[in-house]
Design a protein around this motif. Structure first.
Motif, PDB file in Angstrom:
ATOM      1  N   HIS A  81       0.865  -1.185   0.000  1.00  0.00           N
ATOM      2  CA  HIS A  81       0.000   0.000   0.000  1.00  0.00           C
ATOM      3  C   HIS A  81       0.900   1.233   0.000  1.00  0.00           C
ATOM      4  O   HIS A  81       1.564   1.534   0.991  1.00  0.00           O
ATOM      5  N   SER A 128      -7.589   2.274  -0.060  1.00  0.00           N
ATOM      6  CA  SER A 128      -8.677   2.356  -1.031  1.00  0.00           C
ATOM      7  C   SER A 128      -8.119   3.014  -2.283  1.00  0.00           C
ATOM      8  O   SER A 128      -6.908   3.185  -2.424  1.00  0.00           O
ATOM      9  N   ASP A 129      -9.011   3.403  -3.196  1.00  0.00           N
ATOM     10  CA  ASP A 129      -8.546   4.004  -4.450  1.00  0.00           C
ATOM     11  C   ASP A 129      -7.837   5.334  -4.218  1.00  0.00           C
ATOM     12  O   ASP A 129      -6.911   5.674  -4.959  1.00  0.00           O
ATOM     13  N   ALA A 130      -8.276   6.090  -3.218  1.00  0.00           N
ATOM     14  CA  ALA A 130      -7.732   7.433  -3.017  1.00  0.00           C
ATOM     15  C   ALA A 130      -6.876   7.556  -1.769  1.00  0.00           C
ATOM     16  O   ALA A 130      -6.067   8.482  -1.670  1.00  0.00           O
ATOM     17  N   ARG A 131      -7.023   6.653  -0.799  1.00  0.00           N
ATOM     18  CA  ARG A 131      -6.343   6.804   0.483  1.00  0.00           C
ATOM     19  C   ARG A 131      -5.614   5.525   0.875  1.00  0.00           C
ATOM     20  O   ARG A 131      -6.025   4.419   0.502  1.00  0.00           O
ATOM     21  N   ARG A 141      -3.177   8.385  -1.353  1.00  0.00           N
ATOM     22  CA  ARG A 141      -2.597   7.212  -2.003  1.00  0.00           C
ATOM     23  C   ARG A 141      -1.709   7.656  -3.162  1.00  0.00           C
ATOM     24  O   ARG A 141      -2.046   8.569  -3.912  1.00  0.00           O
ATOM     25  N   ALA A 195      -0.123   7.357  -6.780  1.00  0.00           N
ATOM     26  CA  ALA A 195      -0.513   6.787  -8.071  1.00  0.00           C
ATOM     27  C   ALA A 195       0.560   5.813  -8.535  1.00  0.00           C
ATOM     28  O   ALA A 195       1.673   5.766  -8.008  1.00  0.00           O
TER      29      ALA A 195
END
Length: 503
Positions: free
Chosen positions: A364, A401-404, A475, A477
């Motif tokens: 992650h 998650s997708d953003a965090r 998060r 990219a």
């Protein structure tokens, strides 16, 4: 001009505003008078002469329907037509032939008709406007050809006095309006200037009170604000000053509270350290020194010195955060970071178990400062070790998650009361149970400010028992994972769910 400027500079703001408004109004009225009143009478004369010409021209066809005998015999038809023209124009009407012989004259004063021959020769209406201000009458000569081809000239003479009277009336009305406008401008300017000065004076008084009384008074209430009623620029300035004052007052009060609390926190371990050193000195000065007690006093002194070092480091961190330090932004893998930091706490963990649990074993990646993120995790683990009971497990969850990307530390201690869930993130605020060793109440405050400086958050989430503190970061990219700008924490252990510290 320089003398006027020097005179205005000696006046107060009120009179300078009034003088400026009156001068602008006077200049505007002067320009209007020059552009309007100066050519007004000549324009009115030209308009009146043009109206006279148009009226005369409208009778030209009716005169052409007459015969020579109608004119020479002064028939009723001819007289009626002349009287009608006279009523319409209020001018002197004279009818002559091409040789200048006068056949009819409504006001036989003189027999000078210089325009008759020119009108006959050009067969057009000849007009003459005098240039002496209206003392000489205006003249019009209109050639007319009657039925039997005889040619006559209808002459009109009129004093253009209406134009002069109208110009005088307009001039008097303009002067009255100008004086009224200047008086109104003077009153309005004085009133507006007085209102502005009253509001500016309030701002000045607030600034002087701030200079004399400081941001926070002895009673902690602070100096008067800068509130100014209204919705204009001065009101906006007052509200901006008031907002600035309130913010500075809160910051000053926070600084005073911080210094008072920091002084107290420093005084306590220093007093204890001094007492322990005095006891150690007494033990060593005795004839038969109690070495065991001396060792105990030395251990306590070392513990207090470590607490002082921790407090000094925390205060330095807060000082750097308050000064707005720039944190590095790079990609970091939270699982790797967690394992590296957990390794530092193995010896201290004792019989507690520290477990790193990555989500499905996947990496992650987050965006942030590796040093700041490691500092936050150390704070969370230190906090968990203080409160977790012996033999319990402390879990470090790495999820995303997708953003965090999220890193959560879970202990099974007494937990945090509902009313203290936000207070524990304030400076020098501790939980109701100080835990083993007791901190200074700065760790979680430093952790939250570091998290927010990286665009993330540190919060206490709901759990059935114990405490669950969660660090959330943006998060990284896919492309971000390859452009680290500094060294990342070293990976010292492979992902595992086995206890890392039970030594």
């Amino acid at each position: 001009m320089a003398r006027v400027e020097r005179t205005l500079s000696r006046l107060g703001l009120r009179w300078r505003l009034v003088a400026a408004l009156v001068l602008v109004s006077g200049a505007t009225l002067g320009v209007a008078a020059l552009t309007l009143l100066s050519p007004l009478e000549s324009r009115l004369r030209r308009d009146e002469l043009a109206s006279l010409v148009n009226t005369a021209a409208s009778f030209r066809t009716e005169f052409s329907d007459l015969t020579r005998s109608d004119i020479t015999g002064l028939t009723p038809r001819f007289r009626g037509l002349v009287d009608d023209l006279r009523r319409r124009t209020r001018a002197r009407i004279v009818v002559v032939d091409g040789s200048g012989q006068r056949f009819y004259d409504t006001d036989p004063i003189d027999a000078y008709f210089p325009d008759a021959a020119q009108a006959i020769a050009s067969n057009t209406i000849i007009r003459h406007q005098p240039s002496d201000g209206g003392e000489t009458p205006a003249r019009i000569a209109m050639p007319v050809t009657v039925r039997n081809s005889a040619r006559f000239v209808v002459l009109l003479r009129k004093q253009l006095s209406d134009a002069a009277a109208a110009a005088n009336t307009v001039t008097r009305a303009f002067l009255f309006a100008a004086l009224t406008g200047l008086g109104t401008a003077l009153l309005l300017g004085f009133g507006i200037a007085t209102t502005l000065l009253r509001r500016l004076r309030r701002l000045r008084q607030g600034a002087l009170a701030l200079a004399e009384g400081g941001l926070v008074g002895e009673d902690g209430a602070g100096t008067p604000g800068f509130d100014v009623a209204g919705h204009d620029e001065i009101a906006d300035l007052g509200r901006a000053f008031s907002t600035m004052h309130d913010r500075l007052r809160r910051e000053e009060q926070a600084r005073r509270d911080f210094l008072a609390t920091a002084s107290h926190e420093l005084r306590t371990p220093l007093s204890g350290l001094r007492g322990m050193l005095e006891l150690l000195e007494e033990d060593l000065a005795a004839a038969n020194p109690d070495l065991e007690d001396a060792r105990r006093q030395l251990a306590k002194a070392q513990d207090q010195s470590r607490r002082l070092a921790t407090l000094a480091a925390d205060l330095l961190d807060l000082s750097r955060l308050d000064s707005g330090i720039d944190l590095r932004v790079e990609a970091l893998e939270l699982g790797e970071l967690s394992r590296a930091v957990v390794a530092e706490f193995e010896a201290r963990a004792g019989d507690r178990r520290l477990i790193v649990q990555p989500d499905s074993g996947s990496a992650h990646w987050a965006r942030g400062d590796p040093g700041a993120a490691a500092r936050i995790l150390r704070i969370l683990l230190d906090n968990a070790l203080r409160y977790a009971p012996p033999g319990s497990t402390i879990e470090i969850l790495v999820t995303g998650s997708d953003a965090r990307a999220e890193l959560t530390v879970i202990d099974h201690g007494p937990g945090v009361a509902a009313e203290a869930r936000e207070r524990i993130f304030e400076r020098f605020q501790r939980g109701e149970d100080g835990g083993m060793g007791g901190g200074f109440g700065l760790g979680l405050a430093i952790g939250r400010e570091l998290a927010r400086a990286m665009g993330g958050e540190l919060s206490l989430t709901e759990t059935r028992s114990g405490a669950r503190l969660q660090l959330t970061l943006p998060r990284a990219a896919g492309d971000d994972q390859a452009w680290d700008t500094g060294p990342a924490p070293k990976q010292e252990r492979q992902p595992t769910q086995e206890p890392l510290a039970k030594r």
